[in-house]
Write an enzyme that holds these catalytic residues in place. Sequence first.
Site, PDB file in Angstrom:
ATOM      1  N   THR A  96       0.863  -8.582  -0.159  1.00 31.99           N
ATOM      2  CA  THR A  96      -0.055  -9.376   0.661  1.00 31.99           C
ATOM      3  C   THR A  96      -1.102  -9.994  -0.250  1.00 31.99           C
ATOM      4  O   THR A  96      -1.939  -9.274  -0.821  1.00 31.99           O
ATOM      5  CB  THR A  96      -0.755  -8.493   1.709  1.00 31.99           C
ATOM      6  OG1 THR A  96       0.236  -7.806   2.465  1.00 31.99           O
ATOM      7  CG2 THR A  96      -1.612  -9.344   2.640  1.00 31.99           C
ATOM      8  N   LYS A 171       1.007 -13.570   7.343  1.00 31.61           N
ATOM      9  CA  LYS A 171       0.681 -12.155   7.103  1.00 31.61           C
ATOM     10  C   LYS A 171      -0.811 -11.904   7.321  1.00 31.61           C
ATOM     11  O   LYS A 171      -1.202 -10.901   7.921  1.00 31.61           O
ATOM     12  CB  LYS A 171       1.113 -11.768   5.676  1.00 31.61           C
ATOM     13  CG  LYS A 171       0.637 -10.425   5.216  1.00 31.61           C
ATOM     14  CD  LYS A 171       1.186  -9.274   6.052  1.00 31.61           C
ATOM     15  CE  LYS A 171       0.556  -7.949   5.635  1.00 31.61           C
ATOM     16  NZ  LYS A 171       0.907  -6.856   6.516  1.00 31.61           N
ATOM     17  N   LYS A 239      -9.038  -5.611   1.909  1.00 30.53           N
ATOM     18  CA  LYS A 239      -8.609  -6.719   1.034  1.00 30.53           C
ATOM     19  C   LYS A 239      -8.080  -7.879   1.896  1.00 30.53           C
ATOM     20  O   LYS A 239      -8.447  -9.035   1.701  1.00 30.53           O
ATOM     21  CB  LYS A 239      -7.509  -6.227   0.091  1.00 30.53           C
ATOM     22  CG  LYS A 239      -6.726  -7.340  -0.573  1.00 30.53           C
ATOM     23  CD  LYS A 239      -5.410  -6.872  -1.185  1.00 30.53           C
ATOM     24  CE  LYS A 239      -4.455  -6.210  -0.256  1.00 30.53           C
ATOM     25  NZ  LYS A 239      -3.122  -6.746  -0.146  1.00 30.53           N
TER      26      LYS A 239
HETATM   27  P1  NAP Z   1       0.135   0.978  -3.371  1.00 29.19           P
HETATM   28  O1  NAP Z   1       0.781   2.208  -2.889  1.00 29.19           O
HETATM   29  O2  NAP Z   1      -1.331   0.991  -3.650  1.00 29.19           O
HETATM   30  O3  NAP Z   1       0.942   0.500  -4.687  1.00 29.19           O
HETATM   31  C1  NAP Z   1       0.482  -0.579  -5.437  1.00 29.19           C
HETATM   32  C2  NAP Z   1       1.504  -0.962  -6.488  1.00 29.19           C
HETATM   33  O4  NAP Z   1       0.979  -2.048  -7.256  1.00 29.19           O
HETATM   34  C3  NAP Z   1       1.808   0.165  -7.491  1.00 29.19           C
HETATM   35  O5  NAP Z   1       3.159   0.053  -7.879  1.00 29.19           O
HETATM   36  C4  NAP Z   1       0.866  -0.188  -8.642  1.00 29.19           C
HETATM   37  O6  NAP Z   1       1.290   0.324  -9.891  1.00 29.19           O
HETATM   38  C5  NAP Z   1       1.014  -1.695  -8.657  1.00 29.19           C
HETATM   39  N1  NAP Z   1      -0.111  -2.345  -9.348  1.00 29.19           N
HETATM   40  C6  NAP Z   1      -1.393  -2.428  -8.943  1.00 29.19           C
HETATM   41  N2  NAP Z   1      -2.124  -3.113  -9.837  1.00 29.19           N
HETATM   42  C7  NAP Z   1      -1.277  -3.471 -10.835  1.00 29.19           C
HETATM   43  C8  NAP Z   1      -1.426  -4.205 -12.043  1.00 29.19           C
HETATM   44  N3  NAP Z   1      -2.612  -4.730 -12.422  1.00 29.19           N
HETATM   45  N4  NAP Z   1      -0.329  -4.365 -12.825  1.00 29.19           N
HETATM   46  C9  NAP Z   1       0.861  -3.839 -12.466  1.00 29.19           C
HETATM   47  N5  NAP Z   1       1.075  -3.146 -11.327  1.00 29.19           N
HETATM   48  C10 NAP Z   1       0.013  -2.967 -10.514  1.00 29.19           C
HETATM   49  O7  NAP Z   1       0.345  -0.251  -2.365  1.00 29.19           O
HETATM   50  P2  NAP Z   1       1.417  -0.375  -1.185  1.00 29.19           P
HETATM   51  O8  NAP Z   1       0.914   0.363  -0.011  1.00 29.19           O
HETATM   52  O9  NAP Z   1       2.763  -0.131  -1.717  1.00 29.19           O
HETATM   53  O10 NAP Z   1       1.232  -1.941  -0.839  1.00 29.19           O
HETATM   54  C11 NAP Z   1       1.799  -2.958  -1.648  1.00 29.19           C
HETATM   55  C12 NAP Z   1       1.485  -4.304  -0.995  1.00 29.19           C
HETATM   56  O11 NAP Z   1       2.030  -4.327   0.327  1.00 29.19           O
HETATM   57  C13 NAP Z   1      -0.009  -4.591  -0.844  1.00 29.19           C
HETATM   58  O12 NAP Z   1      -0.239  -5.954  -1.055  1.00 29.19           O
HETATM   59  C14 NAP Z   1      -0.302  -4.207   0.612  1.00 29.19           C
HETATM   60  O13 NAP Z   1      -1.402  -4.920   1.154  1.00 29.19           O
HETATM   61  C15 NAP Z   1       1.004  -4.607   1.270  1.00 29.19           C
HETATM   62  N6  NAP Z   1       1.337  -3.858   2.505  1.00 29.19           N
HETATM   63  C16 NAP Z   1       1.123  -2.509   2.556  1.00 29.19           C
HETATM   64  C17 NAP Z   1       1.465  -1.824   3.710  1.00 29.19           C
HETATM   65  C18 NAP Z   1       1.243  -0.328   3.832  1.00 29.19           C
HETATM   66  O14 NAP Z   1       1.348   0.205   4.948  1.00 29.19           O
HETATM   67  N7  NAP Z   1       0.971   0.384   2.774  1.00 29.19           N
HETATM   68  C19 NAP Z   1       2.013  -2.505   4.805  1.00 29.19           C
HETATM   69  C20 NAP Z   1       2.251  -3.882   4.696  1.00 29.19           C
HETATM   70  C21 NAP Z   1       1.908  -4.547   3.527  1.00 29.19           C
HETATM   71  P3  NAP Z   1       0.858   1.809 -10.307  1.00 29.19           P
HETATM   72  O15 NAP Z   1       1.844   2.727  -9.628  1.00 29.19           O
HETATM   73  O16 NAP Z   1       0.963   1.825 -11.776  1.00 29.19           O
HETATM   74  O17 NAP Z   1      -0.540   2.028  -9.821  1.00 29.19           O
END
Ligand code: NAP
Length: 290
Positions: A96, A171, A239
């Site tokens: 997102t 989104k 965010k």
């Molecule tokens: P998350 O658990 O916080 O994981 C974030 C991912 O991004 C990890 O793989 C992290 O790597 C990587 N990352 C962050 N900063 C980085 C950087 N500077 N360079 C390289 N890798 C980086 O997030 P998530 O819940 O999976 O969500 C991912 C996306 O989907 C977000 O945009 C979120 O808004 C969206 N989303 C989330 C949900 C939900 O329910 N969680 C639902 C819909 C959409 P590391 O493992 O090394 O930290």
Amino acid sequence: MNIGWIGLGNMGRVMAENLVKADHRLFIYNRTKIKAESLVNIGATFCEDPSKVVYLSDVIITMVSDDDAVKSIYSSEGGLFENGNAQGKLFIDMSTVSPETSKSIADKCEKMGAYFLDAPVSGSVKPAKEGNLVIMVGGKKDVYEKVVPVFNILGKKSLYLGDNGSGSIAKLAINLLLGITIQGIAESILFAEKHGITREEMMTIINESAVGTDISQIKTENILKNEYPAAFPLKHMTKDLGLVKNTGTVSPLAKAVEEAFRLALEAGLGEQDVMGITDYLSENKFSKLT
Ligand code: NAP
């Protein structure tokens, strides 16, 4: 189809797993290598940097935290655009992010002879695991059509919405509604509680009424326990509401929820579930809202 996958956080890991289970060859990268272990155990190949993923894949999917993470993955040293491997490849960003970031990466891809879709998702970890996400797609329609089979593994529905940036706009719109709904539930039960109606009574009334939704049902257990382990972390909602604000949106509810979630984040609730806004809005903290 050889698929590359970058970003194995809460969402990315279970989504990528579904592709491996559907017999796709998967080349994966995550900044924190240990998170790749469970996928390597079921047959995915770990690459030491994103540019190697591009070299080995036809389609490269990113699922990372935010705009800065996406920009870094694409453009940093060792990133997706390094080493001239991008030409002819299809990049799909499912994170997102702002529509501006989606459009800017799409422009860079076009200059390199590559293709780009923004394809963020609605649904959190459980729907992701079950392949029940809703996927909102911006980009060229013929490019979208080529990867519908991949979207069909990850989600229950994908929608083509127009040029690059359209997926990201859709989104942000759905998450604005989610933020308003979550805060609405929280304010309703706190108001009722203050005047002698229990949470249990109020959640029953909400769930049985016309305004009861899947989300009110899903969050009921946590509201009753007043415990909010993250399904969708509050930091991500904050965010997203910030991105809505940055598009120039000043509608009354958008303004109010952005402020409430931002203050809750500043109060240290970022790692809690979005429904943790209830805790923040509980009586002794109301005064912090301007
Ligand atoms: P998350 O658990 O916080 O994981 C974030 C991912 O991004 C990890 O793989 C992290 O790597 C990587 N990352 C962050 N900063 C980085 C950087 N500077 N360079 C390289 N890798 C980086 O997030 P998530 O819940 O999976 O969500 C991912 C996306 O989907 C977000 O945009 C979120 O808004 C969206 N989303 C989330 C949900 C939900 O329910 N969680 C639902 C819909 C959409 P590391 O493992 O090394 O930290």
